[in-house]
Scaffold this motif. Sequence first.
Motif, PDB file in Angstrom:
ATOM      1  N   SER A  16       7.350  -0.950  23.245  1.00 30.86           N
ATOM      2  CA  SER A  16       8.036  -0.659  24.504  1.00 30.86           C
ATOM      3  C   SER A  16       8.262  -1.912  25.341  1.00 30.86           C
ATOM      4  CB  SER A  16       7.230   0.356  25.319  1.00 30.86           C
ATOM      5  OG  SER A  16       6.004  -0.202  25.766  1.00 30.86           O
ATOM      6  N   GLN A  64      12.202  -6.173  22.293  1.00 31.34           N
ATOM      7  CA  GLN A  64      13.578  -5.847  21.949  1.00 31.34           C
ATOM      8  C   GLN A  64      13.617  -5.456  20.471  1.00 31.34           C
ATOM      9  OE1 GLN A  64      16.100  -9.156  22.937  1.00 31.34           O
ATOM     10  NE2 GLN A  64      15.529  -9.165  25.107  1.00 31.34           N
ATOM     11  N   ASN A  83      12.864  -2.696  29.360  1.00 29.77           N
ATOM     12  CA  ASN A  83      13.104  -1.364  28.806  1.00 29.77           C
ATOM     13  C   ASN A  83      12.787  -0.270  29.820  1.00 29.77           C
ATOM     14  OD1 ASN A  83      13.901  -2.257  26.192  1.00 29.77           O
ATOM     15  ND2 ASN A  83      11.754  -2.585  25.653  1.00 29.77           N
ATOM     16  N   TRP A 110      16.920   8.548  21.693  1.00 31.72           N
ATOM     17  CA  TRP A 110      16.984   7.095  21.784  1.00 31.72           C
ATOM     18  C   TRP A 110      16.630   6.445  20.444  1.00 31.72           C
ATOM     19  CZ3 TRP A 110      19.396   4.217  25.077  1.00 31.72           C
ATOM     20  CH2 TRP A 110      19.526   4.595  26.420  1.00 31.72           C
ATOM     21  N   ASP A 123      17.805   2.917  19.241  1.00 34.88           N
ATOM     22  CA  ASP A 123      17.180   1.991  20.183  1.00 34.88           C
ATOM     23  C   ASP A 123      15.699   2.368  20.265  1.00 34.88           C
ATOM     24  OD1 ASP A 123      16.393   0.340  22.259  1.00 34.88           O
ATOM     25  OD2 ASP A 123      18.255   0.594  23.378  1.00 34.88           O
ATOM     26  N   ALA A 172      13.023   0.730  20.973  1.00 36.30           N
ATOM     27  CA  ALA A 172      12.240   0.242  22.100  1.00 36.30           C
ATOM     28  C   ALA A 172      12.329   1.212  23.275  1.00 36.30           C
ATOM     29  CB  ALA A 172      12.729  -1.141  22.521  1.00 36.30           C
ATOM     30  N   LYS A 173      13.510   1.705  23.569  1.00 40.37           N
ATOM     31  CA  LYS A 173      13.664   2.636  24.685  1.00 40.37           C
ATOM     32  C   LYS A 173      13.045   4.000  24.336  1.00 40.37           C
ATOM     33  CE  LYS A 173      17.669   0.572  26.980  1.00 40.37           C
ATOM     34  NZ  LYS A 173      17.705  -0.642  26.157  1.00 40.37           N
ATOM     35  N   THR A 218       9.550   3.549  25.027  1.00 39.83           N
ATOM     36  CA  THR A 218       9.326   3.479  26.466  1.00 39.83           C
ATOM     37  C   THR A 218       9.236   4.873  27.078  1.00 39.83           C
ATOM     38  OG1 THR A 218      10.543   1.380  26.562  1.00 39.83           O
ATOM     39  CG2 THR A 218      10.243   2.588  28.627  1.00 39.83           C
TER      40      THR A 218
END
Length: 300
Positions: free
Chosen positions: A41, A44, A62, A262, A268, A270-271, A274
């Motif tokens: 999280s 990138q 993020n 996500w 994505d 990482a998001k 998060t």
Amino acid sequence: MRRILSSITDGKGFDLILVGVTMLFLFALAGVPLVYNVVMSFQQVDMFNLNTFSRPFAGFENYVAIVSQPEFWLVIRNTAIFVFGSIAGQFIFGFALAIFFMMSFPFASTIRGLFLVSWVMPGLVVGALWGWILAGDFGVLNAILRGLGIIDGTMFWKSDPNLSIWAVTIANVWLGLAFNMMLLSVGLAGIPRDLYEAAELDGANGWQRFTTITLPMMRSTIGAVLALGLIYTLQQFDLFPAITEGGPANSSNVAQYWAWQWSFQLFDFAKGATVSMMMLIFVLVASIVYVRSTRHEVRG
């Protein structure tokens, strides 16, 4: 070597081995993925560097990006409605059924066992079942409501932005009803019957016995049920792709399904991690409540 063997055979060493193996198992299957999710999280992550642990550090970018999304507050609102609506519905109806089945009548155990069907069914199966029940044109729920005179027209539970989140909530209430009923039944069975008989001799009515005996004696059980309900509801995912897919226009999208979108629709990761970390805060709060509510029982 003899000292090591004796420490194992005397009981204490064997207990430590059992605890150590269990902790190692939990760390491998839960701790490592959790740490990996936390680290991801703050990085990138995309499809090109997913296979390596060394990725560019992103800091709180993020988290800022997730909060800045136009649908963020709608997802938070939907999550709150889904969680608190599910917990309230499961607890109220589960408590009512637990009290009802405490009464002695023919086939009580058999009928109570039928309620466990919802608990053992997979979430996707429950979602498909309620998808048919909640259908606007031929759904059973609309037919029942029209038969009772509650509605005149047709309610499109899955496609109406004002109703879609409630459609999934209703399905989840049914899914978790048996679990709440079972746990609350165990708590009710632990209350001595002598207390009710003494209160009845003193002239206490049913409501007074419920508020002065049942609720205080069930405090730890109720805390555990509510805490577990929060954890399980935040983990509920299967109903959303099976009933509404988060739509229409994110009107039924919640945090757990948003994290999946996500990660596995937008890639994505990482998001997605998060959003999962934001949910972890609520799970930790629920876990603390659960531990505190059961601490007295463990010590007793």
